[in-house]
Design an enzyme around this catalytic site. Sequence first.
Site: not given
Ligand SMILES: Cc1cc2nc3c(=O)[nH]c(=O)nc-3n(C[C@H](O)[C@H](O)[C@H](O)COP(=O)(O)O)c2cc1C
Length: 308
Positions: A65, A132, A248
């Site tokens: 974070l 969190c 996701g």
């Molecule tokens: C590098 C990285 C940083 C992320 N930071 C956050 C965040 O700050 N807050 C949050 O709610 N989710 C965060 N996520 C989760 C993403 O918002 C998302 O829910 C997750 O990547 C699933 O989607 P995807 O498979 O399309 O990537 C993060 C994911 C990645 C890979």
Amino acid sequence: MQWQTPICLLSGHTGFAEELGNIPFFPATSIGAIVLKATTLEPREGHPAERVCETPLGLMNAVGLENPGVEAVIENKLASLPNLSISKQNPDIQWIVNVAGFTVHEYAMVIERIEKSPYQSYVSAYEINISCPNVKKGGAVFGHDEVLAAEVISECRKKTTKPLIIKLSPNQTDIANMAEVCINNGADILSAINTVAAMHIDTHRQKTYLSAGRGGLSGRAVLPIALLNVYLIWQVANSYNIPIIGQGGISNGDDAISMLLAGASAIGIGSALARDIRVSKKIIKSIEKYCQTHGFSHYSEITGKLSL
Ligand SMILES: Cc1cc2nc3c(=O)[nH]c(=O)nc-3n(C[C@H](O)[C@H](O)[C@H](O)COP(=O)(O)O)c2cc1C
């Protein structure tokens, strides 16, 4: 959700969107909303490197974070949202602040500070990341505990009249029950899924790739998990008329359509951007073609059309 398109870019994948508009041929008009990087009350450095690694079918991250804290986010990030080049290319993009915290008070204060700032009108909604740990309750994850989740959502609810999007974790036993708890305590929209708890090991060093030891898996590997979770949430959310931002592992049009069929009203894209920053335009085109082929007059008609 009053978005121009059903696509939103997910938190953590485009920072505070400062660079997006400078990417040649970035398809700005295919984006309905952008969720900004997590914001906490105090600045956070996050975990040391390595914080992101690749796995055979997706990304793993334990960023911790990292963010400059709510005051700096207000002054240096939110204040300039209308002037970003991406905003010039598409002034209709909806901005969503992703809120994180380690106590109920921290979550609520992030929203309070933003709502009292001169730039609050630039923010269309708050996404509450309840994945969190609560430091006052021995590290129990807010989103895995009905009482903690209810408390954090109802305190956030008191601070704003803007829509509250509650982001659900797949790392729990009964996500549908948690969805109902969130709805009953003030959620307007649900988003699912957050990353899946995972570990990746470098056998040569006999260590985990990520400094934190464990992390969250995203990208292609998690799509089937996301589809099931969204489908389970939809069973509950539909009866309350609460929309779901399905996410996701979505990396192409067919993935996106699957997510709509499972019950999502909008589509979140994250990890797929690392392979193809323009993927949103292709997804929109696929959805349009699917609607024509299958006799839907609008993509919203696809939501929940899955039959078992
Ligand atoms: C590098 C990285 C940083 C992320 N930071 C956050 C965040 O700050 N807050 C949050 O709610 N989710 C965060 N996520 C989760 C993403 O918002 C998302 O829910 C997750 O990547 C699933 O989607 P995807 O498979 O399309 O990537 C993060 C994911 C990645 C890979």
